[in-house]
Scaffold this active site. Structure first.
Site, PDB file in Angstrom:
ATOM      1  N   HIS A   1      -6.615  -2.863  18.865  1.00  0.00           N
ATOM      2  CA  HIS A   1      -5.553  -3.595  18.193  1.00  0.00           C
ATOM      3  C   HIS A   1      -4.307  -3.497  18.917  1.00  0.00           C
ATOM      4  O   HIS A   1      -3.852  -2.590  19.071  1.00  0.00           O
ATOM      5  CB  HIS A   1      -5.405  -3.221  16.884  1.00  0.00           C
ATOM      6  CG  HIS A   1      -6.674  -3.149  16.094  1.00  0.00           C
ATOM      7  ND1 HIS A   1      -7.705  -2.118  15.999  1.00  0.00           N
ATOM      8  CD2 HIS A   1      -7.058  -4.007  14.967  1.00  0.00           C
ATOM      9  CE1 HIS A   1      -8.468  -2.215  15.256  1.00  0.00           C
ATOM     10  NE2 HIS A   1      -8.400  -3.693  14.588  1.00  0.00           N
TER      11      HIS A   1
ATOM     12  N   HIS B   1      -5.135   1.493  12.662  1.00  0.00           N
ATOM     13  CA  HIS B   1      -5.492   0.503  13.639  1.00  0.00           C
ATOM     14  C   HIS B   1      -4.809   0.402  15.050  1.00  0.00           C
ATOM     15  O   HIS B   1      -5.295   0.222  16.024  1.00  0.00           O
ATOM     16  CB  HIS B   1      -6.127  -0.862  12.986  1.00  0.00           C
ATOM     17  CG  HIS B   1      -5.136  -1.311  12.680  1.00  0.00           C
ATOM     18  ND1 HIS B   1      -4.609  -0.961  11.286  1.00  0.00           N
ATOM     19  CD2 HIS B   1      -4.137  -2.296  12.808  1.00  0.00           C
ATOM     20  CE1 HIS B   1      -3.691  -1.604  10.957  1.00  0.00           C
ATOM     21  NE2 HIS B   1      -3.201  -2.802  11.997  1.00  0.00           N
TER      22      HIS B   1
ATOM     23  N   PRO C   1      -8.494   4.066   7.475  1.00  0.00           N
ATOM     24  CA  PRO C   1      -8.734   3.351   6.171  1.00  0.00           C
ATOM     25  C   PRO C   1      -7.236   3.363   5.670  1.00  0.00           C
ATOM     26  O   PRO C   1      -6.461   4.170   5.358  1.00  0.00           O
ATOM     27  CB  PRO C   1      -9.370   4.635   5.449  1.00  0.00           C
ATOM     28  CG  PRO C   1      -9.963   5.448   6.458  1.00  0.00           C
ATOM     29  CD  PRO C   1      -9.160   5.543   7.796  1.00  0.00           C
TER      30      PRO C   1
ATOM     31  N   GLY D   1      -1.269  -3.993   5.392  1.00  0.00           N
ATOM     32  CA  GLY D   1      -2.566  -3.792   4.733  1.00  0.00           C
ATOM     33  C   GLY D   1      -2.534  -2.210   4.084  1.00  0.00           C
ATOM     34  O   GLY D   1      -2.949  -2.141   2.776  1.00  0.00           O
TER      35      GLY D   1
ATOM     36  N   ASN E   1       5.268  -7.793   8.987  1.00  0.00           N
ATOM     37  CA  ASN E   1       4.948  -8.701  10.275  1.00  0.00           C
ATOM     38  C   ASN E   1       4.533 -10.077   9.574  1.00  0.00           C
ATOM     39  O   ASN E   1       3.967 -11.052  10.477  1.00  0.00           O
ATOM     40  CB  ASN E   1       4.422  -8.223  11.368  1.00  0.00           C
ATOM     41  CG  ASN E   1       2.956  -7.766  10.896  1.00  0.00           C
ATOM     42  OD1 ASN E   1       2.258  -8.179   9.917  1.00  0.00           O
ATOM     43  ND2 ASN E   1       2.310  -6.744  11.790  1.00  0.00           N
TER      44      ASN E   1
ATOM     45  N   VAL F   1       1.716 -10.753   8.805  1.00  0.00           N
ATOM     46  CA  VAL F   1       0.231 -11.016   9.093  1.00  0.00           C
ATOM     47  C   VAL F   1      -0.679  -9.941   8.786  1.00  0.00           C
ATOM     48  O   VAL F   1      -0.361  -8.690   8.767  1.00  0.00           O
ATOM     49  CB  VAL F   1       0.376 -11.204  10.698  1.00  0.00           C
ATOM     50  CG1 VAL F   1      -1.044 -11.267  11.270  1.00  0.00           C
ATOM     51  CG2 VAL F   1       1.046 -12.301  11.211  1.00  0.00           C
TER      52      VAL F   1
ATOM     53  N   HIS G   1      -3.326  -9.861  15.918  1.00  0.00           N
ATOM     54  CA  HIS G   1      -3.682  -8.278  15.325  1.00  0.00           C
ATOM     55  C   HIS G   1      -4.626  -7.592  16.063  1.00  0.00           C
ATOM     56  O   HIS G   1      -4.284  -6.496  16.306  1.00  0.00           O
ATOM     57  CB  HIS G   1      -4.131  -8.914  13.853  1.00  0.00           C
ATOM     58  CG  HIS G   1      -4.837  -7.666  13.111  1.00  0.00           C
ATOM     59  ND1 HIS G   1      -4.330  -6.798  12.369  1.00  0.00           N
ATOM     60  CD2 HIS G   1      -6.311  -7.199  13.164  1.00  0.00           C
ATOM     61  CE1 HIS G   1      -5.073  -5.678  12.007  1.00  0.00           C
ATOM     62  NE2 HIS G   1      -6.261  -5.981  12.475  1.00  0.00           N
TER      63      HIS G   1
ATOM     64  N   SER H   1      -8.573  19.808 -19.813  1.00  0.00           N
ATOM     65  CA  SER H   1      -9.976  19.709 -19.771  1.00  0.00           C
ATOM     66  C   SER H   1     -10.407  20.755 -18.588  1.00  0.00           C
ATOM     67  O   SER H   1     -11.726  21.181 -18.592  1.00  0.00           O
ATOM     68  CB  SER H   1     -10.397  18.226 -19.642  1.00  0.00           C
ATOM     69  OG  SER H   1      -9.963  17.358 -20.828  1.00  0.00           O
TER      70      SER H   1
ATOM     71  N   GLU I   1      -6.184   9.409  -9.022  1.00  0.00           N
ATOM     72  CA  GLU I   1      -7.116  10.402  -8.470  1.00  0.00           C
ATOM     73  C   GLU I   1      -7.088  10.036  -7.000  1.00  0.00           C
ATOM     74  O   GLU I   1      -7.575  11.064  -6.196  1.00  0.00           O
ATOM     75  CB  GLU I   1      -8.359  10.373  -9.120  1.00  0.00           C
ATOM     76  CG  GLU I   1      -8.564  10.568 -10.293  1.00  0.00           C
ATOM     77  CD  GLU I   1      -8.067   9.455 -11.412  1.00  0.00           C
ATOM     78  OE1 GLU I   1      -7.782   8.312 -11.027  1.00  0.00           O
ATOM     79  OE2 GLU I   1      -8.199   9.796 -12.907  1.00  0.00           O
TER      80      GLU I   1
ATOM     81  N   ASP J   1     -19.040  11.694 -25.098  1.00  0.00           N
ATOM     82  CA  ASP J   1     -18.285  10.818 -24.147  1.00  0.00           C
ATOM     83  C   ASP J   1     -19.213   9.705 -23.611  1.00  0.00           C
ATOM     84  O   ASP J   1     -18.855   8.479 -23.302  1.00  0.00           O
ATOM     85  CB  ASP J   1     -17.671  11.189 -23.297  1.00  0.00           C
ATOM     86  CG  ASP J   1     -16.185  11.686 -23.960  1.00  0.00           C
ATOM     87  OD1 ASP J   1     -15.614  11.291 -24.919  1.00  0.00           O
ATOM     88  OD2 ASP J   1     -15.402  12.565 -23.353  1.00  0.00           O
TER      89      ASP J   1
ATOM     90  N   HIS K   1     -18.781   8.664 -18.973  1.00  0.00           N
ATOM     91  CA  HIS K   1     -18.289   9.943 -18.518  1.00  0.00           C
ATOM     92  C   HIS K   1     -19.335  10.946 -18.038  1.00  0.00           C
ATOM     93  O   HIS K   1     -19.079  12.215 -17.666  1.00  0.00           O
ATOM     94  CB  HIS K   1     -17.341  10.487 -19.430  1.00  0.00           C
ATOM     95  CG  HIS K   1     -15.829   9.820 -19.743  1.00  0.00           C
ATOM     96  ND1 HIS K   1     -15.980   8.320 -19.794  1.00  0.00           N
ATOM     97  CD2 HIS K   1     -14.814  10.222 -20.024  1.00  0.00           C
ATOM     98  CE1 HIS K   1     -14.795   7.985 -20.022  1.00  0.00           C
ATOM     99  NE2 HIS K   1     -13.836   9.160 -19.958  1.00  0.00           N
TER     100      HIS K   1
HETATM  101  C1  LIG Z   1      -9.194   0.481   3.776  1.00  0.00           C
HETATM  102  C2  LIG Z   1      -9.505  -0.589   4.776  1.00  0.00           C
HETATM  103  N1  LIG Z   1      -9.974  -1.640   4.541  1.00  0.00           N
HETATM  104  C3  LIG Z   1     -10.026  -2.356   5.558  1.00  0.00           C
HETATM  105  C4  LIG Z   1      -9.755  -2.074   7.003  1.00  0.00           C
HETATM  106  C5  LIG Z   1     -10.115  -2.950   7.881  1.00  0.00           C
HETATM  107  N2  LIG Z   1      -8.675  -3.614   8.566  1.00  0.00           N
HETATM  108  C6  LIG Z   1      -7.749  -3.097   9.603  1.00  0.00           C
HETATM  109  S1  LIG Z   1      -6.451  -3.404   9.850  1.00  0.00           S
HETATM  110  C7  LIG Z   1      -6.534  -4.813   8.773  1.00  0.00           C
HETATM  111  C8  LIG Z   1      -5.402  -5.740   8.432  1.00  0.00           C
HETATM  112  C9  LIG Z   1      -4.164  -4.818   8.371  1.00  0.00           C
HETATM  113  O1  LIG Z   1      -3.082  -5.437   8.122  1.00  0.00           O
HETATM  114  P1  LIG Z   1      -1.773  -5.010   8.521  1.00  0.00           P
HETATM  115  O2  LIG Z   1      -1.731  -3.691   7.862  1.00  0.00           O
HETATM  116  O3  LIG Z   1      -0.612  -5.970   8.276  1.00  0.00           O
HETATM  117  O4  LIG Z   1      -1.922  -4.824  10.207  1.00  0.00           O
HETATM  118  P2  LIG Z   1      -1.214  -5.748  11.269  1.00  0.00           P
HETATM  119  O5  LIG Z   1      -2.125  -6.949  11.112  1.00  0.00           O
HETATM  120  O6  LIG Z   1       0.153  -5.692  10.968  1.00  0.00           O
HETATM  121  O7  LIG Z   1      -1.591  -4.696  12.468  1.00  0.00           O
HETATM  122  C10 LIG Z   1      -8.022  -4.640   8.017  1.00  0.00           C
HETATM  123  C11 LIG Z   1      -8.316  -5.412   7.043  1.00  0.00           C
HETATM  124  C12 LIG Z   1      -9.131  -0.802   7.053  1.00  0.00           C
HETATM  125  N3  LIG Z   1      -9.004  -0.366   8.311  1.00  0.00           N
HETATM  126  N4  LIG Z   1      -9.058  -0.021   6.072  1.00  0.00           N
END
Ligand SMILES: Cc1ncc(C[n+]2csc(CCOP(=O)(O)OP(=O)(O)O)c2C)c(N)n1
Length: 662
Positions: A30, A70, A119, A160, A189, A191, A265, A385, A412, A470, A474
């Site tokens: 990326h 990423h 993630p 994201g 950004n 995007v 991206h 609990s 959680e 429950d 549950h």
């Molecule tokens: C939980 C999760 N869902 C989906 C993805 C796949 N994914 C990686 S980057 C991205 C987009 C992220 O957008 P942003 O945070 O704006 O990053 P930028 O485009 O600015 O690099 C996605 C959907 C991931 N890595 N983690």
């Protein structure tokens, strides 16, 4: 512009070049974030972060978490430039097998990488956990004359991360807890991956964060001086609030063909690399280029950082001499207690006790918490609990940073991500709690804990249809088995109070991964036919012979948790050739040597029946093709627990019948 700003601007472009060349070399990765955040990286790693590249785990370093994992080439470029043990060769091996520059940052793989991220949103939760650790450390160890811990947590996140629920859970917690040692930089950004961000978001992030108790600044992320000013203001803020710096940036800046668009991206821009490199002032014939003046600048900066760290170490030495008790406490973080040592601290339960294993857990926890003062408990609004309370201690909150019980609220996912943050940090040992059925709400963070080998403990209770009234929402039926499938997550489902003591010791002796204790809501009998020390020690091995046959072996009954009592009762009917094996933890058992496993489950005996109030599939590996499982491949029912067990056929009679049918 001063010389420093000029050089940092130059470094930013060279970091862009490293990212372009690395992504081009492996044809994946990326580019958008490393290019868009290059000036932010230059300010952080070239000026603002208080770190020591020669001691990446220095206790009082600022912790930087790249939540937007990423953008890993951002981290690798800046770690390389600022003098961590991340060589240019390793940068060139981005995403290559066994390099220290994997696709997404991985804890323990790369010096300077504080958390495994990728993630989205997780890193924000981790950063909040590290901020909790920082507050706890300062409260315990700082003295009037020596501030040993005054570091900040700096987290970089994109749209994201900000969209993910876990981030909002964690941010709300941070605001409520007034974690003023936390600086979140939002790479805004406009995007995301598929499209412009306005296709999926229209909220006012600044207002949103202000509303949950944060200070917010907005700044041009490409203006070095402005960004530095905002960052310093955040670092020095006296408001007692966590700090959000919204940095407006252009994704993919430096590759005009894709900059500012969703095409910027990923790796798409790499095909324009030659033109981009020229535009950035990088020599056409020298890929992975770093100029001598940039190298010299970072060498000088590193020397300054090392000197500052050395000054801290002098303070730290004086502190150690002046405060032997605090020193011993701090050093205890690195000592791993043996399970035998821990078990000796837990008194035996009365033979006539009739306790739920969650209550046995509460009783086991107290002496262990006294023995391990850096053990931290917490719960997602279910103290009453789960009983995961350190009774001798108070809550951790904005007025008491020494408290050992963390009220996470009903969050959680963030709870587990925050626990990871505490575990990455390493001083404190986190245990967190909720109902087992809600493990699904924390599972993404549990997976990262398992992957990153974090010794987090999950005290997840109400572990079966034994929840009773429950009802099926549950009552976990598939949860235990689903979690047993996760590599490196030890799931332990103890059968009675003594096995529960063993389970706590097993969890606490573990340093290379998380452990989940699945505990009952309902009372279980003491399994007094099995000597208590056998029950305790057996759990450490994952599986053990609970009742030895007294005639030639004909049948093996296996079980875990509250259903072991059914297997024990069935064995009495089946006769002297029946062995009962308690199997509280599949993974721990599977790690034992082959001879041990064979001694417990001799391959010559194929008449095997497993019983558990949960899905049957996983037991097949122990009962084999000839065996049977009395299980539950459906959801539960709302009624008193004994009624549900009977109605769903998880009974002693069913176990006897299954064994006799073989
Ligand atoms: C939980 C999760 N869902 C989906 C993805 C796949 N994914 C990686 S980057 C991205 C987009 C992220 O957008 P942003 O945070 O704006 O990053 P930028 O485009 O600015 O690099 C996605 C959907 C991931 N890595 N983690």
């Amino acid at each position: 512009m001063t010389l420093q700003t000029l050089l940092l601007a130059k470094a930013a472009n060279q970091a862009r070049g490293l990212a372009i060349d690395a992504v081009h070399a492996c044809s994946s990765g990326h580019l958008g974030l490393p290019l868009g955040c290059a000036e932010i990286g230059a300010v952080l790693y070239g000026h603002a972060l208080s770190v020591n590249p020669e001691r990446p785990r220095w206790l009082n370093r600022d912790r930087f978490v790249l939540s937007a994992g990423h953008g890993s080439m951002f981290l690798y470029s800046w770690l390389h430039l600022s003098g961590y043990a991340v060589s240019l060769d390793e940068v060139k091996k981005f995403r290559v097998l066994h390099s220290i520059t994997p696709g997404h940052p991985e804890f323990r793989e790369t010096p300077g990488v504080e958390a495994t991220t990728g993630p989205l949103g997780q890193g924000i939760g981790n950063a909040v956990g590290m901020a909790v650790a920082g507050q706890m450390a300062a409260a315990r160890f700082n003295t009037a004359e020596h501030a040993i811990f005054d570091y900040h947590i700096v987290c970089l996140a994109g749209d994201g991360c900000m969209q993910e629920g876990v981030a909002m859970e964690a941010a709300a917690f941070a605001g409520h807890q007034k974690l003023d040692n936390l600086i979140l930089i939002y790479d805004s950004n406009d995007v995301t991956l598929d499209a412009m961000a306005d296709r999926t978001q229209s909220e006012n992030t600044a207002a949103r964060f202000k509303a949950i108790g944060w200070d917010v600044q907005t700044v041009d992320g490409h203006d070095l001086a402005a960004f530095l000013k905002a960052f310093n203001k955040a670092k020095k803020a006296k408001s007692g609030k966590p700090q959000l710096v919204i940095a407006k940036t252009v994704i993919g800046k430096g590759i005009p063909e894709v900059a500012g668009t969703a095409k910027g991206h990923g790796e798409g821009g790499a095909k324009f690399s030659e033109g981009a490199r020229a535009g950035l002032g990088l020599p056409a014939d020298r890929h992975f280029f770093v100029s001598d003046d940039v190298r010299a600048y970072f060498a000088g900066h590193k020397a300054r950082l090392v000197r500052a760290c050395n000054r801290w170490h002098r303070r730290y030495k004086a502190w150690r001499l002046a405060h032997p008790e605090k020193t011993a406490l701090l050093d205890s973080a690195a000592a791993t207690p043996s399970a035998a040592h821990l078990l000796a601290k837990i008194p035996l339960f009365p033979a006539d006790a009739k306790l739920a294993t969650r209550a046995a857990g509460r009783d086991a926890l107290q002496p262990l918490a006294a023995e391990l003062p850096l053990l931290i408990g917490g719960s997602a609004d279910l103290y009453g609990s789960t009983l995961n309370v350190i009774a001798s201690d108070k809550d951790f909150d904005a007025t008491n940073r020494s408290g050992r019980n963390i009220r996470f609220g009903i969050r959680e996912h963030a709870m587990a991500a925050i626990a990871n943050g505490l575990a990455y940090d390493g001083l404190f040992r986190p245990s967190v709690a909720t109902f087992l059925v809600f493990a699904d709400y924390s599972r993404p963070s549990m997976r990262i804990a398992a992957l990153a080998k974090l010794p987090v403990i999950y005290i997840y209770t109400h572990d079966s249809i034994g929840v009773g009234e429950d009802g099926p929402t549950h009552q976990p039926v598939e949860t235990v088995s689903a979690l047993r499938l996760m590599p490196n997550l030890d799931v332990i489902r103890p059968a009675d109070p003594e096995e529960t003591a063993g389970a706590f010791a097993a969890a606490l002796e573990r340093t290379d991964g998380p452990t989940l204790l699945a505990l009952t809501r309902q009372a279980v009998p003491m399994l007094n036919d099995i000597p208590p020390h056998i029950r305790r020690a057996g759990v450490l091995k994952g599986g053990y012979v609970a009742v030895q046959e007294t005639a030639p072996l004909t049948h093996i009954l296996l079980s875990a948790g509250s259903e072991l009592q059914l297997a024990l009762a069935a064995a009495k009917t089946l006769g002297a050739g029946t062995r009962v094996v308690s199997m509280p933890s599949f993974l721990r058992f599977d790690r034992q040597p082959a001879e041990y496993r064979e001694s417990i489950l001799p391959s010559s005996c194929r008449k095997r029946v497993a019983v558990e109030a949960g899905v049957s599939g996983l037991w097949a590996k122990y009962v084999g093709l000839d065996g049977k499982v009395v299980g539950l491949d459906r959801f539960g029912l709302s009624a008193p627990a004994p009624v549900v067990y009977r109605e769903l056929g998880v009974t002693t009679e069913a176990v006897v019948a299954a064994a006799q049918s073989l």
